[in-house]
Enzyme design. Structure first.
Site, PDB file in Angstrom:
ATOM      1  N   LYS A  12       0.853  -1.180   0.000  1.00 10.50           N
ATOM      2  CA  LYS A  12       0.000   0.000   0.000  1.00 10.50           C
ATOM      3  C   LYS A  12       0.893   1.235   0.000  1.00 10.50           C
ATOM      4  O   LYS A  12       1.930   1.266   0.686  1.00 10.50           O
ATOM      5  CB  LYS A  12      -0.884  -0.003   1.244  1.00 10.50           C
ATOM      6  CG  LYS A  12      -1.858  -1.187   1.304  1.00 10.50           C
ATOM      7  CD  LYS A  12      -2.979  -1.054   0.296  1.00 10.50           C
ATOM      8  CE  LYS A  12      -4.008  -2.172   0.447  1.00 10.50           C
ATOM      9  NZ  LYS A  12      -5.155  -2.015  -0.464  1.00 10.50           N
ATOM     10  N   LYS A  38     -13.399  -7.891  -7.619  1.00 10.73           N
ATOM     11  CA  LYS A  38     -13.811  -8.357  -6.296  1.00 10.73           C
ATOM     12  C   LYS A  38     -15.300  -8.680  -6.398  1.00 10.73           C
ATOM     13  O   LYS A  38     -16.084  -7.819  -6.831  1.00 10.73           O
ATOM     14  CB  LYS A  38     -13.598  -7.272  -5.244  1.00 10.73           C
ATOM     15  CG  LYS A  38     -12.135  -6.953  -4.964  1.00 10.73           C
ATOM     16  CD  LYS A  38     -12.005  -5.799  -3.991  1.00 10.73           C
ATOM     17  CE  LYS A  38     -10.523  -5.510  -3.720  1.00 10.73           C
ATOM     18  NZ  LYS A  38     -10.345  -4.241  -2.986  1.00 10.73           N
TER      19      LYS A  38
HETATM   20 MG    MG Z   1      -7.205  -2.122  -4.140  1.00  9.93          MG
END
Ligand code: MG
Length: 373
Positions: free
Chosen positions: A164, A263
């Protein structure tokens, strides 16, 4: 197939270590486990992946519960469902609320596959017997801790690492990883932390050979992403910006991304996920399966998704032990040599540990057709 009973389990699982993104930190994962039972008492399992807070999308555990209870579950009762793809049609009158829909729809797909004695992966057209596993590493307090975490995952066999990033923790962070791990398959996820004004800054990442940069700009944008992609050699992958197959079609035609993250929860369930897969496969756009800190139930659905032929890149699908001391399924999801076997058992291929599920349950409610008669 007729759905006779739906049980929602609102659970909370403690993460082994806090997971930090540009949105904030998670120490515990609240989620809703969905149990769908047919008229003969056969059960299918799904998971609603909304978080406790509306940080990743606008949905939360509480709003999803409300949407399921008030609008989605009633539409399941009374319907004679010939094929689980019809579930999405039953839900079509409800705008958005993708994670609430997907929670129920994934349970119906598992039930369908179990009723036919078929692995879910095969029911959706999956062709792989094993999938490549990647791991997502949250923001760490120091570069040393980040490198140690990456080292640990590489020793565990993971082949691809996603880190991240956010402003102030980006170019130097990636450079540091590259110096320490020159050959690592590496990508960065910004979770919408930048604007187009950061284009020149983000272009500095080009020299570090990232597989892609994920969702650098706003969650609702595909225009600025197209402009940014023109200025970056690193492929952009979109996550938050892509809710429907139509979004994907538009983003591809604008050149907003070269890679697509799917997702199941973000796109509202299996039907839309398969539609996105088919579109990207036809256009030669590589896909991978994103993660939402799922329990073993959502993780099992992700494994089935990644068995589709268009999922050519390792996804954020790691072992149960990456996140949990103890998962709510058995066997646990395990990674061997960077790979996860696609179960050949009926349905999602994992059984739910009901005793442990009960232990981690905050609130449970069962709905039956007569509640809505
Ligand atoms: Mg992502």
């Amino acid at each position: 197939m007729r759905i006779r009973r739906i049980t929602l389990h609102h659970i909370s699982l403690r993460l082994r270590s806090p997971f930090v993104t540009s949105y904030g930190a998670h120490t515990d994962r609240e989620t809703i486990v969905v149990e769908a039972e047919d008229e003969n008492g056969v059960t299918g399992w799904g998971e609603c992946v909304a978080f406790a807070e509306p940080s990743y999308t606008e949905e939360t555990v509480v709003t999803a519960w409300h949407m399921m209870e008030r609008f989605l579950i009633p539409s399941l009762f009374g319907a004679d469902i010939g094929h689980p793809r019809e579930t999405a049609l039953l839900f079509a009158k409800v705008k958005r609320n993708q994670m609430a829909k997907a929670g129920l729809e994934t349970a119906v797909w598992d039930l369908h596959a179990r009723l036919h004695g078929m692995p879910l992966a095969r029911a959706i057209g999956g062709t792989r017997t094993e999938i490549e596993s990647g791991v997502a590493v949250g923001l760490q307090p120091s570069a040393g801790q980040l490198h140690a975490a990456i080292e640990r995952y590489l020793n565990d066999g993971y082949k691809r690492v996603k880190v991240k990033i956010k402003p102030g923790h980006d170019v130097a962070l990636i450079r540091g990883i590259r110096e320490r791990f020159p050959d690592l398959a590496l990508m960065a996820d910004a979770n919408s932390a930048y604007t187009l004004e950061d284009a020149a800054h983000l272009a500095q990442l080009d020299r570090y050979g990232l597989m892609m940069i994920e969702q650098p700009l706003a969650a609702d944008d595909i225009i600025d992403h197209a402009r940014l992609q023109q200025q970056l050699a690193t492929p952009i992958c979109l996550d938050e910006s892509l809710i429907t197959a139509e979004d994907v079609r538009k983003a591809l035609s604008l050149g907003s991304c070269r890679v697509v993250n799917v997702k199941i929860g973000r796109v509202g369930g299996w039907s839309e996920a398969i539609r996105i897969h088919d579109l990207c496969l036809a256009r030669g756009v590589p896909l991978w399966c994103g993660g939402m800190l799922e329990t073993g139930i959502g993780r099992a659905h992700n494994i089935a998704l990644a068995s589709l032929p268009g999922f050519t890149l390792p996804g954020d699908i790691s072992a149960s032990s990456r996140y949990w001391e103890r998962d709510i399924v058995f066997p646990e999801v395990t990674v061997r040599d960077g790979k996860i076997a696609v179960s050949a058992e009926p349905g999602i291929g994992y059984e739910v540990d009901r005793d442990y599920l009960q232990k981690v349950t905050l609130h449970r409610q069962t709905f039956t057709g007569s509640d809505f008669a």
